[in-house]
Design a protein around this motif. Structure first.
Motif, short mmCIF file in Angstrom:
data_model
loop_
_atom_site.label_atom_id
_atom_site.label_comp_id
_atom_site.label_asym_id
_atom_site.label_seq_id
_atom_site.Cartn_x
_atom_site.Cartn_y
_atom_site.Cartn_z
N MET A 1 1.18 11.14 1.06
CA MET A 1 0.80 10.30 -0.06
C MET A 1 -0.71 10.34 -0.22
SD MET A 1 1.62 6.23 -0.78
CE MET A 1 3.39 6.49 -0.75
N ILE A 2 -1.16 10.37 -1.48
CA ILE A 2 -2.58 10.33 -1.79
C ILE A 2 -2.74 9.50 -3.06
CG2 ILE A 2 -2.51 12.49 -3.14
CD1 ILE A 2 -5.32 13.12 -2.03
N THR A 3 -3.82 8.73 -3.14
CA THR A 3 -4.00 7.84 -4.29
C THR A 3 -5.48 7.63 -4.56
OG1 THR A 3 -3.30 5.72 -5.25
CG2 THR A 3 -3.89 5.70 -2.92
N ALA A 4 -5.78 6.70 -5.47
CA ALA A 4 -7.17 6.41 -5.83
C ALA A 4 -7.71 5.31 -4.91
CB ALA A 4 -7.24 6.01 -7.30
N TYR A 5 -8.52 4.42 -5.44
CA TYR A 5 -9.22 3.45 -4.60
C TYR A 5 -8.50 2.11 -4.50
CZ TYR A 5 -10.90 3.14 -9.39
OH TYR A 5 -10.97 3.12 -10.76
N ARG A 6 -7.36 1.94 -5.19
CA ARG A 6 -6.53 0.73 -5.03
C ARG A 6 -5.53 1.07 -3.93
NH1 ARG A 6 -6.88 -2.92 -8.92
NH2 ARG A 6 -7.52 -1.36 -10.44
N ASN A 7 -6.04 1.10 -2.69
CA ASN A 7 -5.34 1.85 -1.63
C ASN A 7 -5.17 1.12 -0.30
OD1 ASN A 7 -7.80 3.75 0.19
ND2 ASN A 7 -8.20 1.96 -1.06
N HIS A 8 -5.09 -0.20 -0.32
CA HIS A 8 -5.03 -0.93 0.95
C HIS A 8 -3.61 -1.04 1.50
CE1 HIS A 8 -8.35 -3.01 -1.49
NE2 HIS A 8 -8.91 -2.05 -0.78
N VAL A 9 -2.63 -1.24 0.62
CA VAL A 9 -1.28 -1.51 1.10
C VAL A 9 -0.46 -0.24 1.33
CG1 VAL A 9 -1.27 -3.79 0.03
CG2 VAL A 9 -0.31 -1.86 -1.24
N GLN A 10 -0.80 0.85 0.65
CA GLN A 10 -0.04 2.09 0.83
C GLN A 10 -0.03 2.58 2.27
OE1 GLN A 10 -2.27 1.51 -1.55
NE2 GLN A 10 -1.62 2.30 -3.54
N PRO A 11 -1.19 2.63 2.95
CA PRO A 11 -1.15 3.08 4.35
C PRO A 11 -0.32 2.16 5.24
CG PRO A 11 -3.34 2.25 3.76
CD PRO A 11 -2.57 2.39 2.50
N ILE A 12 -0.32 0.87 4.95
CA ILE A 12 0.52 -0.06 5.73
C ILE A 12 1.99 0.34 5.54
CG2 ILE A 12 1.24 -2.46 6.01
CD1 ILE A 12 -1.56 -3.28 5.04
N GLY A 13 2.37 0.63 4.30
CA GLY A 13 3.74 1.06 4.04
C GLY A 13 4.09 2.37 4.72
N MET A 14 3.09 3.23 4.89
CA MET A 14 3.31 4.53 5.54
C MET A 14 3.32 4.42 7.06
SD MET A 14 3.55 7.04 3.20
CE MET A 14 2.89 8.58 3.84
N GLY A 15 3.01 3.24 7.61
CA GLY A 15 3.10 3.04 9.04
C GLY A 15 1.80 2.74 9.76
N VAL A 16 0.68 2.68 9.03
CA VAL A 16 -0.61 2.37 9.66
C VAL A 16 -0.63 0.90 10.07
CG1 VAL A 16 -3.11 2.32 9.33
CG2 VAL A 16 -1.76 4.16 8.30
N ASP A 17 -1.20 0.62 11.23
CA ASP A 17 -1.34 -0.75 11.73
C ASP A 17 -2.17 -1.56 10.73
OD1 ASP A 17 -2.00 -3.11 13.06
OD2 ASP A 17 -2.34 -2.12 14.98
N PRO A 18 -1.61 -2.64 10.18
CA PRO A 18 -2.36 -3.42 9.18
C PRO A 18 -3.64 -4.04 9.75
CG PRO A 18 -0.35 -4.57 9.83
CD PRO A 18 -0.26 -3.19 10.38
N ARG A 19 -3.68 -4.27 11.05
CA ARG A 19 -4.91 -4.80 11.66
C ARG A 19 -6.05 -3.80 11.51
NH1 ARG A 19 -3.35 -5.97 17.68
NH2 ARG A 19 -2.69 -3.79 17.41
N ARG A 20 -5.74 -2.52 11.66
CA ARG A 20 -6.77 -1.49 11.54
C ARG A 20 -7.22 -1.34 10.09
NH1 ARG A 20 -5.78 4.00 13.55
NH2 ARG A 20 -8.07 4.01 13.59
N VAL A 21 -6.29 -1.55 9.14
CA VAL A 21 -6.66 -1.50 7.73
C VAL A 21 -7.61 -2.65 7.40
CG1 VAL A 21 -5.82 -1.60 5.35
CG2 VAL A 21 -4.50 -0.34 7.08
N MET A 22 -7.28 -3.84 7.88
CA MET A 22 -8.14 -5.01 7.65
C MET A 22 -9.51 -4.78 8.28
SD MET A 22 -8.02 -8.27 6.33
CE MET A 22 -6.38 -8.98 6.46
#
Length: 332
Positions: A63-84
């Motif tokens: 998956m690749i997207t623009a700059y409205r991109n915070h929740v997509q990686p969480i959906g793909m399996g990235v740890d939400p703590r690391r996104v925050m």
């Protein structure tokens, strides 16, 4: 399409609620100046991601997207703590605090950003798909962009090449009605963006982007086509964002009444209504989901706020290391 079961609806509800509350927390942190720069929130568009994830194979699809991109990686399996943490510029973030809000990235989970250049990710998405075809991975790349980016020349170049080489890519425009503050009606003499695919004889069409079931149906067909080797599809997800283009947007181009009308078809509410109508969960079970989400969001915020900022040395660790220039040894 994979069956949409009770378990799927419950997962959709918990996931979309997490994404919404996660970004609500980010908005609060932004006001406190703990998130710097820009902040573009996804509130209202969650069904587009939820439906797509139902259709994808997360062991090989990208998956690749623009700059409205915070929740997509969480959906793909990235740890939400690391996104925050990344949004707060902390070293525990997905890019060690150097990417920030607009550049979340995870090669491990096949999420390739997060791009600040309008439309810049569209040919990159086609390139990722070219790699999958070349190496015969069986993967498909979901390439997302907004209605404003649909007016970029890079889209036409990527569409042409993707059709010519039958690349395994699904192009998705998330049409939330406004490119920054400019309505779709003011950017072109047509408002059906999906028809741009017709010029390349690319399968294309509109999708109800507020309903995850409709999204999953369309995405399943498009992904299956790409995986068969029949080439790309272009889908226009008709959706809406409840917040401004970014946190600095005064939203003078639309009325509060318009926003409230769209909230009547909120994707989270739609899913919750099905759960209640079908008796998939009791009120107590729904409250338990709500509490889990609330607790996780607070855990993410605590983790991010307590994490350290990167050290100055990191500036030198992320450039190429020269063997004949040993004065700034890398530590990473």
């Amino acid at each position: 399409m994979k069956e949409v079961t009770k378990e799927v609806y419950l997962k959709w509800y918990e996931d979309m609620l997490l994404w919404r509350k996660f970004e609500d927390k980010l908005a609060a942190l932004y006001i406190q100046q703990k998130v710097r720069g820009f902040l573009h929130l996804y509130n209202g568009q969650e069904a587009v991601l939820a439906g797509a994830l139902h259709a994808m194979d997360l062991t090989k699809d990208k998956m690749i997207t623009a700059y409205r991109n915070h929740v997509q990686p969480i959906g793909m399996g990235v740890d939400p703590r690391r996104v925050m943490a990344e949004l707060l510029g902390k070293v525990t973030g997905t890019s060690k605090g150097m990417g920030g809000s607009m550049h979340i990235f995870s090669k491990e989970h096949r999420f390739y950003g997060g791009h600040g250049i309008v439309g810049g990710q569209i040919p990159v998405g086609a390139g990722l798909a070219f790699a999958d075809k070349y190496f015969e991975t069986g993967g498909v790349t979901m390439t997302y962009f907004g209605d404003g980016a649909a007016r970029q020349g890079s889209l036409h170049e990527a569409f042409n090449m993707a059709m010519l080489w039958k690349l395994p890519v699904v192009f998705i425009v998330e049409n939330n009605g406004y490119a920054m503050g400019t309505s779709v009606e003011r950017t072109a003499n047509h408002t059906d963006i999906w028809k741009l695919g017709l010029g390349y004889e690319m399968p294309c069409g509109p999708v109800d982007g507020m309903n995850p079931v409709k999204v999953a149906e369309a995405m399943t067909e498009a992904i299956d086509r790409a995986r068969r080797g029949d080439g790309p599809t272009f889908l226009e997800m008709k959706t809406y964002r409840y917040r401004g283009h970014s946190m600095s947007d005064a939203q003078l181009y639309r009325t509060k009444e318009e926003v409230e009308e769209y909230k009547k078809i909120d994707p989270i509410t739609q899913v919750l209504d099905v759960i209640k109508d079908q008796k998939y969960a009791t009120e107590e079970e729904i409250e338990a989901i709500d509490q889990r989400v609330k607790d996780l969001v607070e855990e993410c915020a605590t983790f991010a706020e307590e994490s350290p900022y990167p050290e100055i040395q990191q500036l030198y660790d992320v450039v190429y290391e020269q063997e004949n220039y040993p004065f700034l040894p890398h530590k990473l």
